[in-house]
Motif scaffolding. Structure first.
Motif, PDB file in Angstrom:
ATOM      1  N   ARG A   1      -1.499  23.554   1.119  1.00 39.63           N
ATOM      2  CA  ARG A   1      -2.697  22.916   1.025  1.00 39.63           C
ATOM      3  C   ARG A   1      -2.742  22.155   2.376  1.00 39.63           C
ATOM      4  NH1 ARG A   1      -2.447  17.546   0.239  1.00 39.63           N
ATOM      5  NH2 ARG A   1      -0.611  17.485  -0.928  1.00 39.63           N
TER       6      ARG A   1
ATOM      7  N   THR B   1      -6.184  23.269   4.235  1.00 42.52           N
ATOM      8  CA  THR B   1      -7.588  22.444   4.187  1.00 42.52           C
ATOM      9  C   THR B   1      -7.735  21.935   5.617  1.00 42.52           C
ATOM     10  OG1 THR B   1      -5.845  20.714   3.634  1.00 42.52           O
ATOM     11  CG2 THR B   1      -7.220  21.416   1.881  1.00 42.52           C
TER      12      THR B   1
ATOM     13  N   THR C   1      -9.796  21.781  -0.910  1.00 44.02           N
ATOM     14  CA  THR C   1      -9.193  20.635  -1.530  1.00 44.02           C
ATOM     15  C   THR C   1      -9.071  20.646  -3.112  1.00 44.02           C
ATOM     16  OG1 THR C   1      -9.620  19.041   0.308  1.00 44.02           O
ATOM     17  CG2 THR C   1      -8.828  18.007  -1.707  1.00 44.02           C
TER      18      THR C   1
ATOM     19  N   PHE D   1      -7.124  23.689  -4.425  1.00 42.79           N
ATOM     20  CA  PHE D   1      -5.612  23.441  -4.191  1.00 42.79           C
ATOM     21  C   PHE D   1      -5.132  22.460  -5.416  1.00 42.79           C
ATOM     22  CE2 PHE D   1      -5.178  25.554  -0.465  1.00 42.79           C
ATOM     23  CZ  PHE D   1      -3.948  26.334  -0.733  1.00 42.79           C
TER      24      PHE D   1
END
Length: 226
Positions: free
Chosen positions: A102, A106, A208, A211
């Motif tokens: 993540r 991101t 985001t 995830f």
């Protein structure tokens, strides 16, 4: 013994670097290495095998030993073992892998919209279509491999693929993704739509959210393990 082996590995690595040997270059022969490093034939062979496992050297039987590419994927066996072992206990290591993915994805996704052209977007759309109708796991991998290619950070792309592979190998023991096909397809389509809009913030938000779902499924499994 182990310390001596690591020391000999370091000396071979130093020899490669100090000699300026690029990937693909032949290493000195075993007798030459024995003479240069003052080590026995068995020690040299054990050292080269260990460095081959790490991708630092490439042993080609019948041809010789060459400088390797040292890909990040050389870390795969140990990381995969640790993740699978954790999955049979409390799955905390799996959660750590997801967190690393993540953080990487991101951060990088915000750079993608500025590099996106129609061919690139069409390739991503093809991956989404395959997620919805074909091999979910392979299409998902191809999507994430393709997604960060325009950024030009090869190490980051390799790391993302490494952690993707570890996660999905363990996910097969958690929640086979087949029944999540439509949900996964929608999430990936949202990412493509955000990239198409050219809005870096929107792209980061879509990733985001993707995830958040992965972490939700992971927590569900961890709770079952307790």
């Amino acid at each position: 013994m182990a310390g001596g082996g690591r020391q000999l590995q370091d000396r071979v690595v130093d020899l490669i670097l100090e000699s300026g040997l690029p990937p693909g270059s032949p290493l000195p022969s075993e007798p030459q290495l024995m003479a240069q490093l003052g080590a026995s034939r068995n020690s040299i062979r054990e050292t080269l095998r260990a460095l081959h496992t790490l991708g630092i050297v490439d042993i080609r039987h019948g041809y010789g030993t060459f400088v390797g590419e040292a890909p990040v994927t050389a870390l795969m066996p140990g990381l995969l073992f640790r993740a699978r072992q954790s999955a049979r206990q409390d799955a905390s290591t799996l959660a750590d892998f997801i967190q690393i993915r993540r953080i990487l994805e991101t951060a990088l996704i915000a750079e993608v919209p500025q590099h996106a052209d129609e061919d690139f977007l069409a390739e991503l759309e093809s991956c989404v279509a395959e997620i919805r109708t074909g091999d979910v796991v392979e299409a998902d991998r191809r999507f994430h491999q393709t997604l960060y290619r325009p950024v030009g950070n090869e190490i980051a792309v390799q790391l993302i693929d490494l952690f993707w592979t570890v996660y999905h190998r363990v996910e097969e023991e958690i929640d086979p993704p087949e029944w999540l096909r439509e949900e996964i397809g929608r999430e990936h389509q949202s990412i493509v739509d955000a990239i198409r809009s050219g809005d870096a913030g929107r792209a980061a938000e879509a990733m985001t959210q993707h995830f958040a779902d992965i972490e939700r499924r992971s927590r569900r499994f961890i709770d079952r393990q307790r």
